[in-house]
Design an enzyme around this catalytic site. Structure first.
Site, PDB file in Angstrom:
ATOM      1  N   SER A 252       0.828  -1.208   0.000  1.00  0.00           N
ATOM      2  CA  SER A 252       0.000   0.000   0.000  1.00  0.00           C
ATOM      3  C   SER A 252       0.864   1.260   0.000  1.00  0.00           C
ATOM      4  CB  SER A 252      -0.899   0.034   1.238  1.00  0.00           C
ATOM      5  OG  SER A 252      -1.690  -1.125   1.301  1.00  0.00           O
TER       6      SER A 252
HETATM    7  N1  SAH Z   1      -0.365  -5.286   4.067  1.00  0.00           N
HETATM    8  C1  SAH Z   1       0.387  -5.510   2.841  1.00  0.00           C
HETATM    9  C2  SAH Z   1      -0.391  -5.163   1.596  1.00  0.00           C
HETATM   10  C3  SAH Z   1      -1.386  -6.177   1.341  1.00  0.00           C
HETATM   11  S1  SAH Z   1      -1.977  -6.415  -0.292  1.00  0.00           S
HETATM   12  C4  SAH Z   1       1.699  -4.794   2.858  1.00  0.00           C
HETATM   13  O1  SAH Z   1       2.010  -4.086   3.815  1.00  0.00           O
HETATM   14  O2  SAH Z   1       2.456  -4.986   1.903  1.00  0.00           O
HETATM   15  C5  SAH Z   1      -3.218  -7.580   0.155  1.00  0.00           C
HETATM   16  C6  SAH Z   1      -2.717  -8.964   0.461  1.00  0.00           C
HETATM   17  O3  SAH Z   1      -3.832  -9.708   0.930  1.00  0.00           O
HETATM   18  C7  SAH Z   1      -2.194  -9.699  -0.766  1.00  0.00           C
HETATM   19  O4  SAH Z   1      -0.900 -10.142  -0.529  1.00  0.00           O
HETATM   20  C8  SAH Z   1      -3.183 -10.851  -0.915  1.00  0.00           C
HETATM   21  O5  SAH Z   1      -2.587 -12.046  -1.396  1.00  0.00           O
HETATM   22  C9  SAH Z   1      -3.680 -11.047   0.495  1.00  0.00           C
HETATM   23  N2  SAH Z   1      -4.959 -11.723   0.653  1.00  0.00           N
HETATM   24  C10 SAH Z   1      -6.067 -11.650  -0.128  1.00  0.00           C
HETATM   25  N3  SAH Z   1      -7.050 -12.440   0.357  1.00  0.00           N
HETATM   26  C11 SAH Z   1      -6.551 -13.033   1.489  1.00  0.00           C
HETATM   27  C12 SAH Z   1      -7.082 -13.952   2.444  1.00  0.00           C
HETATM   28  N4  SAH Z   1      -8.321 -14.421   2.363  1.00  0.00           N
HETATM   29  N5  SAH Z   1      -6.276 -14.332   3.470  1.00  0.00           N
HETATM   30  C13 SAH Z   1      -5.013 -13.863   3.576  1.00  0.00           C
HETATM   31  N6  SAH Z   1      -4.460 -12.995   2.697  1.00  0.00           N
HETATM   32  C14 SAH Z   1      -5.213 -12.573   1.671  1.00  0.00           C
END
Ligand code: SAH
Length: 218
Positions: free
Chosen positions: A64
């Site tokens: 993000s």
């Molecule tokens: N917090 C992260 C950004 C996250 S992007 C950072 O600091 O970089 C969102 C993430 O959520 C992605 O990596 C995606 O694979 C994950 N995601 C999506 N659905 C999910 C689920 N049901 N359980 C765990 N992770 C999930």
């Protein structure tokens, strides 16, 4: 860029992207200035780590924008004794920010490769109080509940009920909720037997895919 360059870029990021836009919690500003964001992006993007935007981290996922990380962290109101759950580890950067503020962070990621890379980066950054789990975090991490704080860093069609249930008394949850390509940040407070929800700014996150999020065919 060398270490001095990164330190300088981080200081500028805090002033121009965070403080200037109203982020005011001194602890949040401090940890955003301390945590080396460039270690959490792919090496060829390290020079762009402090830019005012999200960046690709592989597997179609993103780290993000710094402002969004700071805003969500400020809304979460983390205290030093808190146990925090993050759903959506991605790069591990948000987890590192939380780890600098909380007692313990459990973070869960559905892509095993991303989870492993993030765990490695978190170790490299000296974050000893973070545990990275692999799995569908849309239903939380029941074996580790309850949590004082829960942050979802992927977008959901509604607030996953299991996550609300896994909040401790006086707990707070922050989650982007809305349509597939545009959401609002929702804050849920667990009060005395009731949940209170409030709606914040607009945002765009990648989808939360799983049992209590979007289905893969949506
Ligand atoms: N917090 C992260 C950004 C996250 S992007 C950072 O600091 O970089 C969102 C993430 O959520 C992605 O990596 C995606 O694979 C994950 N995601 C999506 N659905 C999910 C689920 N049901 N359980 C765990 N992770 C999930």
């Amino acid at each position: 860029m060398n270490e001095t360059g990164y330190t300088d870029a981080r200081r500028k990021m805090v002033e121009s992207q965070l403080r200037a836009r109203g982020i005011h919690d001194p602890d949040v500003l401090r940890v955003m200035e301390e945590v080396p964001r460039h270690l959490f992006v792919p090496q060829d993007l390290a020079n762009q780590a402090y830019d005012d935007r999200p960046l690709d981290i592989g597997a179609g996922q993103t780290i993000s924008q710094p402002y969004m990380v700071a805003l969500m962290t400020e809304l979460l109101a983390v205290e030093p004794h808190h146990r925090v759950l993050e759903v959506g580890t991605g790069s591990g950067y948000q987890a590192a920010i939380l780890a600098a503020l909380a007692r313990e962070v459990i973070t869960i990621e559905r892509y095993e490769d991303l989870a492993q890379e993030a765990a490695q980066r978190l170790r490299g950054a000296g974050c000893g109080n973070v545990r990275v789990l692999v799995g569908d975090g849309s239903a939380g991490a029941p074996d580790h509940a309850p949590f004082d704080r829960i942050i979802v860093t992927a977008a959901s069609p509604s607030v996953p009920p299991s996550l609300k249930e896994q909040l401790a008394a006086e707990g707070r949850l922050v989650c982007p909720v809305g349509a597939r390509h545009a959401q609002k940040l929702i804050v849920v407070d667990r009060g005395d037997g009731v949940f209170e929800e409030s709606e914040g700014v607009g945002c765009v996150f990648v989808p939360l895919l799983g049992k209590e999020g979007w289905s893969e065919d949506d």
